[in-house]
Design an enzyme around this catalytic site. Sequence first.
Site, PDB file in Angstrom:
ATOM      1  CB  CYS A   1      -1.769   4.652   4.715  1.00 49.66           C
ATOM      2  SG  CYS A   1      -3.373   4.071   4.113  1.00 49.66           S
ATOM      3  CB  SER A   2      -0.756   0.622   6.632  1.00 47.42           C
ATOM      4  OG  SER A   2      -1.768   1.401   7.264  1.00 47.42           O
ATOM      5  CB  CYS A   3      -4.874  -0.394   2.208  1.00 47.34           C
ATOM      6  SG  CYS A   3      -5.490   1.293   2.378  1.00 47.34           S
TER       7      CYS A   3
ATOM      8  CB  CYS B   1      -0.918   0.035   1.217  1.00 45.78           C
ATOM      9  SG  CYS B   1      -1.839   1.588   1.327  1.00 45.78           S
TER      10      CYS B   1
END
Lengths: 208, 119
Positions: free
Chosen positions: A111-113, A108
């Site tokens: 961000c951090s999906c 991602c």
Amino acid sequence: MDDHDHDHPQYSELSEMDARVRALETLLTEKGLVDRAALDAVVERYEKEVGPHNGAQVVAKAWTDAEYRRWLLEDADAAIASLGHVGRQGEHMVALENTPERHNMVVCTLCSCYPWPVLGLPPVWYKSPAYRSKVVIDPRGVLADFGVSLPEGTQIKVWDSTAEMRYLVIPVRPEGTDGMSEGQLAELVTRDSMIGTGLVHAPSGAAR
Amino acid sequence: MDTTAAGTLARISAAAGAELPLPPPSEQVFAAPWQAQVFAMTVTLHEAGAFSWSEWARTLGRHVSGGRPDGSDYYERWADALAEMLRNRGIATQEDMERATRAWHEAAARTPHGMPIEL
């Protein structure tokens, strides 16, 4: 006493982050937006219930059941939900099948999906700017960092997750696992293999 | 300047040179209780309809884009993103948050070590 700390009572101290987060909880609790029991339930869910074992079950089923595999590749949301793993963030799941010709990796860049229902919460490295930038520029270098090397001819495709779209990599089933049950296979499937930074290996001692 | 996530990451990458050591593997979901709490508050607020997950991802993305290369400040950035979300939604002001943070520090300072800290 040579240790002066013993001479006066000890009081507590909170780290800045601890105090800030307690403050947020106080404010949200006062407004009736959160309560302790609900927060504990969420933590419990993500620490204990969801995790890579869910994804491993999906992968092992796809390896052993051709009909399920076809369904998973066509409609991952439904196929994954049929095993009881349901997302709550409104995301769509896509299953990516690794083959000797093509290796899929997931990142991602925003961000951090991450596919929480099947993999739980992401490891630190997945959230690091180092991984998020390097995997786009140099996926083979990232694989080398993880101790993985693929044949020259294998094409590598990197998929960028979003809040709406999450990916689950279906790793290549290792050779020498023909006689294994779905449950035994699921135990071989690692988290990293479902992100694309690892491969699945047959247990040592398996017939080659 | 390219302000997309990819552009930001490209600049981080350029600044870090060819060497981009990945952080050491960690199997723990949360490194500290406050990380679990700020995560759980965010999920709970989303599930109650306070914001969409896409809005959250955009806000978090802005905050983590300047984070440390090894991601070690990830939940600090997460907390900043949640604070921004609460300010923008009119749920809490900056003053509210600073006052409540001070109250917790003061509560700790009057609590003997080992006793639960309460406001």
